[in-house]
Scaffold this active site. Structure first.
Site, PDB file in Angstrom:
ATOM      1  N   LYS A 101       0.857  -1.184   0.000  1.00 26.76           N
ATOM      2  CA  LYS A 101       0.000   0.000   0.000  1.00 26.76           C
ATOM      3  C   LYS A 101       0.892   1.232   0.000  1.00 26.76           C
ATOM      4  O   LYS A 101       1.704   1.414   0.904  1.00 26.76           O
ATOM      5  CB  LYS A 101      -0.946   0.035   1.204  1.00 26.76           C
ATOM      6  CG  LYS A 101      -1.868   1.290   1.127  1.00 26.76           C
ATOM      7  CD  LYS A 101      -2.533   1.654   2.416  1.00 26.76           C
ATOM      8  CE  LYS A 101      -1.921   2.836   3.164  1.00 26.76           C
ATOM      9  NZ  LYS A 101      -1.680   4.064   2.408  1.00 26.76           N
ATOM     10  N   SER A 134       5.476   7.310  10.412  1.00 26.09           N
ATOM     11  CA  SER A 134       5.681   7.964  11.700  1.00 26.09           C
ATOM     12  C   SER A 134       5.620   6.952  12.845  1.00 26.09           C
ATOM     13  O   SER A 134       4.990   5.899  12.729  1.00 26.09           O
ATOM     14  CB  SER A 134       4.601   9.025  11.922  1.00 26.09           C
ATOM     15  OG  SER A 134       3.371   8.379  12.177  1.00 26.09           O
ATOM     16  N   THR A 135       6.282   7.333  13.939  1.00 22.86           N
ATOM     17  CA  THR A 135       6.274   6.461  15.113  1.00 22.86           C
ATOM     18  C   THR A 135       4.859   6.256  15.637  1.00 22.86           C
ATOM     19  O   THR A 135       4.478   5.147  16.036  1.00 22.86           O
ATOM     20  CB  THR A 135       7.162   7.070  16.214  1.00 22.86           C
ATOM     21  OG1 THR A 135       8.516   7.074  15.751  1.00 22.86           O
ATOM     22  CG2 THR A 135       7.093   6.251  17.502  1.00 22.86           C
ATOM     23  N   GLY A 162       3.162   3.831  13.536  1.00 24.10           N
ATOM     24  CA  GLY A 162       3.826   2.554  13.774  1.00 24.10           C
ATOM     25  C   GLY A 162       3.244   1.856  14.988  1.00 24.10           C
ATOM     26  O   GLY A 162       3.007   0.645  14.986  1.00 24.10           O
ATOM     27  N   GLU A 164       9.763   0.840  10.575  1.00 25.92           N
ATOM     28  CA  GLU A 164      10.809   1.801  10.294  1.00 25.92           C
ATOM     29  C   GLU A 164      10.174   3.151  10.589  1.00 25.92           C
ATOM     30  O   GLU A 164       9.361   3.630   9.790  1.00 25.92           O
ATOM     31  CB  GLU A 164      11.125   1.649   8.810  1.00 25.92           C
ATOM     32  CG  GLU A 164      12.372   2.255   8.323  1.00 25.92           C
ATOM     33  CD  GLU A 164      13.581   1.727   9.018  1.00 25.92           C
ATOM     34  OE1 GLU A 164      13.890   0.544   8.802  1.00 25.92           O
ATOM     35  OE2 GLU A 164      14.184   2.479   9.768  1.00 25.92           O
ATOM     36  N   CYS A 197      13.826  10.129   7.277  1.00 21.83           N
ATOM     37  CA  CYS A 197      13.683   9.615   8.643  1.00 21.83           C
ATOM     38  C   CYS A 197      15.021   9.639   9.374  1.00 21.83           C
ATOM     39  O   CYS A 197      15.081   9.882  10.581  1.00 21.83           O
ATOM     40  CB  CYS A 197      13.118   8.206   8.626  1.00 21.83           C
ATOM     41  SG  CYS A 197      13.983   7.108   7.502  1.00 21.83           S
ATOM     42  N   GLU A 230      10.451  15.475  15.778  1.00 24.36           N
ATOM     43  CA  GLU A 230      10.851  15.323  14.375  1.00 24.36           C
ATOM     44  C   GLU A 230      10.063  16.309  13.525  1.00 24.36           C
ATOM     45  O   GLU A 230       8.839  16.283  13.513  1.00 24.36           O
ATOM     46  CB  GLU A 230      10.556  13.896  13.913  1.00 24.36           C
ATOM     47  CG  GLU A 230      11.058  13.578  12.520  1.00 24.36           C
ATOM     48  CD  GLU A 230      10.761  12.136  12.106  1.00 24.36           C
ATOM     49  OE1 GLU A 230       9.676  11.643  12.460  1.00 24.36           O
ATOM     50  OE2 GLU A 230      11.621  11.515  11.441  1.00 24.36           O
TER      51      GLU A 230
END
Lengths: 497, 499
Positions: free
Chosen positions: B192, B246-247, B250, B267, B301, B399
């Site tokens: 995706k 993004s975390t 994630g 990641e 990243c 970030e």
């Protein structure tokens, strides 16, 4: 004498390079000598190629060394892989030409030759894929040190190949050597110099820098010896007879202790248990000994059959062998072509005579086929004993020696009773038999329910006097690399000093 | 009239080509079952490039079904590893053939300079596919000798049907990173793409079919994270999910994956430290540090976005960094020859970065350069440099994902390592020093999945990439990536241990 010749074959017409391939150019030998190339199916001279003598070997090594130092050593792994992939593509493009050259020069059937050339492309692609995957390690010894190993090429390597699978042997050698970053001086067999010279043309077309690969036609006693003794060659790889293998080892000892790997002879046992699929086992036994006209180092030439199926096996095997199509290499249906040369032909016929006189039972064959070309009938001797010459010495022709065995212990003893140890075959349906017999046989490759099933990903080589080292698979990379340990002291003084 | 399955487009550089816009399932482009679409924008002009079909749950189900059938089909599951290798090499050849088209699409859809898209991103995809093609037939199990009564060996088998969710910052390259190891190890895939940049992966679908991959081995769907992404992560017939983004997302993926304990690799984000010691080669440190944050519009990243400079060279470094940025960071549209920095990818990203810049100003950091929008059309932001940044400032902790760097000074090695490590992230780090011992010592102590000594973001397909702490789980690239797509089966053959 010219540097190329137009050759017309039933399948293709093409330009055959004849020179020595040094520094990406085809050149004449310094002494102007030539070698006659014979067509073993007709005994006629096809052409002459330029012959490399010691002076030409020196020239080639000089070029290989300079190229290594100035160009190849600093070429990235990615680039080496890319060039090898390109070479494989070109070999595939010219498959029919290369296969035709093999059939012409070696005598193998055109269908077998096409199989060889496909395997050549596969082997080169396989090693192309290794080029950028050669990893050292980081090893922790204590907190104040940073230790790593670097896997480096050896430098300039000499490679001497035989005549039984000319182009395939070329690929087995140059694949790992070039992937790992070495430069190469390769001598072909004097009986079959043609296909490697055509391949050299493709090496240039692929874009390899000049001097990375050098291909010389020449005799063992002159050019081969010069390579084995050369003080500026770092490693030699040889495939051929055990006798010559010994000479190579001696030459290394007498010169610069160059690293040596050897792929030598065999007298490999092919074992058929009573519980095997007999029909399949016979097909494999036939292929195991008669494939490539018996000119295969790993041929299953001592066939051991369990006593309860012995008679039936021999009867059925005889019928099968007598149907093997022996004839013109360029005919589609040919299975077995001529032996490669008169010297080989005479040698094999000599062994057949010995077989007839030593008390073994001649089941079929035993003679020349036709009166032109080095064709020999598929020959089977039964009731062989361990002390017979035909059971001990490598014949390298279409001659099978069959003996009976009682049980596993009896079999293992007889099978291992040889100074060789290249390969073995085991035919059985039983799980435990297969694994335990494979464990006990002293052979570098054990085939179960198959034979001569080589694959570029599987290591191949001999126990005992069948060789030193392994070719193919990842194992071959170790032949062309050396390990450097780098240990960095991050703190601390030598204790007490 | 509903959206067709492909559209004829003319890119800003004049290239005319056919862009597929359907969902790529079973080697065919199809419409979304509910007819849903999404628009993708050219960020340099804020104009719509095209709509594409957007997958929802029903479409994800169809793609998973196709991938499962393909996984069980012997024409993928039983082919020689050598054949898998050939298919992947062929795909690499086709990407090379269509380099100009793929580079154009990424520059148009993402906003990165065309020369980078075509000569760096696409080039890396080609090399990476060839690299993993070379692994396909070299995946070894082991034999383990525990004595004559047992033959023990391991089989390294594919994980199965893999869902892969990729971001928008390197559209084609992220697809390559995911497909390479998954295909080499024999899995089937539902990829995706990011809703911001769906186009280049759809074009790749054509090449996958042309290369000869059997239908269903690779399926590519455009869609939103909340619908298509969530459906994929929580699907109970998907064996593994790999996500880059993004975390926060994630973490959501990780929770969704719990439904069937699917294998997961992530990641995620980073706020990677860049430590410049006084004994560095200052000129090189400045150049690499610039690349480390300003490359790809800061949308990286692993960007080394927090620079710590040893106090004795602090002001000199800032001065040189400012000058170097002024010379190199030419902000322009992606198809201009001089472009170094294109627009940010979307308005949403643009607004977010602008907000961080304002926060930085209000928190009291020293604005050395930049800070404003460039022009009035397109999501262009000036390369922005903040100095005298304190560790507790928002711009030092969070970030930003834009061309914004924060710089502060340090006194000692011990101090800077502590400060570098005080982050919930741990993706990368850079260290600039000419001192042998210091370099290796600091590399060993810093909490990061990757450390660059005397460079930054100097990645290579053969070297593992990934983070510790909240920067991710698992590694991509190199042979380490193969582990993420393989499961180990131990086989024991009893040769004589009878009860």
């Amino acid at each position: 004498m010219s540097l190329t010749q137009k050759i017309e074959l039933p399948t293709v017409t093409y330009e055959q390079p004849l020179g020595l391939f040094i520094n990406n150019e085809f050149v004449k030998g310094e002494k102007g000598q030539t070698i006659d190339v014979i067509n073993p199916a007709t005994e006629e001279v096809i052409t002459k190629v330029h012959e490399a003598t010691k002076e030409d070997v020196d020239r080639a090594v000089k070029v290989a060394r300079e190229t290594y130092n100035k160009v190849w050593k600093d070429t990235t792994a990615n680039e080496r892989g890319r060039l090898l992939f390109k070479l494989a593509d070109l070999i595939e493009r010219d498959l029919l030409i290369l296969a035709s050259i093999e059939s012409l020069d070696n005598g193998k059937s055109i269908s077998m030759a096409k199989g060889d050339v496909a395997a050549v492309a596969g082997c080169i692609r396989y090693y192309a894929g290794w080029a950028d995957k050669i990893h050292g390690k980081v090893v922790e010894t204590d907190a104040h040190k940073f230790n790593y190993t670097k896997i480096e090429p050896i430098g300039v390597v000499g490679q001497i190949i035989p005549w039984n699978f000319p182009l395939l042997m070329f690929a087995w050698k140059i694949g790992p050597a070039l992937a790992t970053g070495n430069t190469v001086v390769l001598k072909t067999a004097e009986q079959t110099p043609l296909s490697a010279l055509y391949a050299a043309k493709l090496v240039k077309e692929a874009g390899f820098p000049a001097g990375v690969l050098n291909v010389l036609s020449g005799y063992g006693k002159t050019a081969g010896q010069a390579i084995a003794e050369h003080m500026d060659i770092d490693k030699i790889a040889f495939t051929g007879s055990t006798g010559v293998g010994r000479e190579i080892l001696k030459a290394s000892a007498n010169s610069n202790l160059k690293k040596v790997t050897l792929e030598l002879g065999g007298k490999s046992p092919n074992v058929v248990f009573a519980d095997a699929d007999i029909e399949a086992a016979i097909d494999w036994a036939n292929f195991g000994v008669f494939f490539n006209h018996g000119q295969t180092c790993c041929a299953g030439t001592r066939i051991f059959v369990q006593e309860t199926i012995y008679d039936k096996f021999i009867e059925t095997f005889k019928a099968k062998a007598e149907k093997n199509a022996v004839g013109d290499p360029f005919h589609d249906k040919t299975f077995q072509g001529p032996q490669v040369s008169k010297v080989q032909f005479d040698r094999i016929m000599g062994y057949i005579d010995q077989g007839k006189e030593c008390g073994a039972k001649l089941v079929c064959g035993g003679g020349r086929k036709g009166d032109k070309g080095y064709f020999i009938e598929p020959t089977i001797f039964a009731d062989c004993k361990a002390d017979m010459t035909i059971m001990k010495e490598e014949i390298f022709g279409p001659v099978a020696a069959i003996a009976k065995f009682k049980d596993i212990d009896d079999l293992v003893h007889m099978a291992n009773d040889t100074s060789y140890g290249l390969a073995a075959g085991v035919h059985t349906k039983d799980l435990k038999t297969a694994i335990t017999v494979a464990d006990k046989l002293k052979a570098g490759t054990v085939w179960i329910n198959q034979y001569n099933a080589l694959h570029h990903a599987l290591p191949f080589g001999g126990y005992k006097e069948s060789g030193i080292g392994r070719e193919l698979g990842k194992a071959a990379l170790a032949n062309y690399t050396q390990v450097k340990t780098v240990s960095i002291n991050l703190e601390g003084h030598p204790s007490g000093w | 009239m509903s959206l067709p399955l492909q559209v004829e487009l003319t890119a800003p550089n004049g290239l005319k080509y056919t862009q597929p816009v359907g969902l790529f399932i079973n080697n065919e482009f199809v419409k979304a079952k509910n007819g849903g679409t999404l628009e993708t924008i050219y960020p340099a002009e804020e104009s719509v490039i095209t709509s594409v079909y957007a997958a929802e749950k029903e479409d994800v189900d169809a793609a998973v079904e196709a991938a499962r059938a393909a996984y069980e089909n012997p024409n993928w599951s039983s082919i020689d590893p050598y054949e898998r290798s050939r298919l992947m090499s062929k795909l690499a050849d086709l990407v090379e053939r269509d380099r100009h088209i793929l580079g154009t699409i990424d520059a148009w859809d993402n906003g990165k300079p065309y020369s980078v898209a075509a000569n760096e991103d696409v080039e890396e995809v080609i090399r990476l596919l060839r690299y993993y093609a070379g692994w396909a037939d070299k995946l070894y199990g082991k034999t383990i000798d525990v004595g004559p009564q047992k033959l023990a060996y391991t089989l390294h088998q594919p994980v199965g049907v893999c869902g892969q969710i990729i971001p928008w910052n390197y559209p084609l390259l992220m697809a390559g990173w995911k497909l390479g190891p998954a295909l080499a190890t024999g899995n089937t895939i539902i990829l995706k793409t990011a809703e911001q940049t769906p186009l280049s992966a759809l074009y790749l679908g054509n090449l996958i079919k042309e290369a000869g991959f059997p239908p269903g081995v690779v399926n590519i769907i455009s869609g939103y994270g909340k619908t298509a992404g969530a459906a994929l992560a929580s699907h109970d017939d998907v064996d593994k999910i790999a996500f880059t983004g993004s975390t926060m997302t994630g973490s959501i993926i990780m929770k969704a994956a719990a439904v069937n304990l699917k294998n997961i690799t992530l990641e995620t984000g980073g706020k990677s430290p860049n430590i410049v010691f006084a004994d560095a080669d200052i000129d090189q440190a400045v150049k690499w540090s610039h690349f480390g944050i300003m490359g790809n519009m800061g949308q990286v990243c692993s960007a080394t976005s927090r620079i710590y400079v040893e106090s004795s060279i602090y002001e000199d470094f800032i001065k040189r960094f400012k000058e170097h940025t002024k010379t190199l960071s030419v902000v322009d549209h992606p198809f201009s020859e001089t472009c170094y920095q294109g627009p940010q990818v979307t308005k949403q990203q643009f607004d977010k970065i602008q907000q961080y810049i304002e926060t930085g100003k209000s928190e009291g950091a020293r604005l050395v350069a930049g800070g404003e929008r460039v022009g009035e059309k397109g999501f262009f932001i000036e390369p922005t440099i903040f100095a005298d940044v304190k560790d507790d400032m928002t711009i030092s902790k969070e970030e930003i994902f834009g061309p914004v760097v924060v710089i502060s000074s340090f006194e000692t090695e011990k101090e800077v390592i502590k400060r570098a490590n005080s982050s919930t992230y741990g993706l990368a780090a850079s260290v600039f020093t000419e001192n042998l011992k210091k370099a290796h010592r600091v590399a060993a102590k810093v909490h990061a999945g990757m450390v660059w000594i005397n460079s930054s973001n100097d990645s290579h397909y053969a070297i593992p990439f990934g983070g510790v702490k909240q920067s991710g789980i698992g590694r991509e690239l190199g042979d380490y990536a193969l582990q993420a797509y393989t499961q180990v089966k131990a086989v024991h053959v009893n040769l004589g241990n009878d009860l």
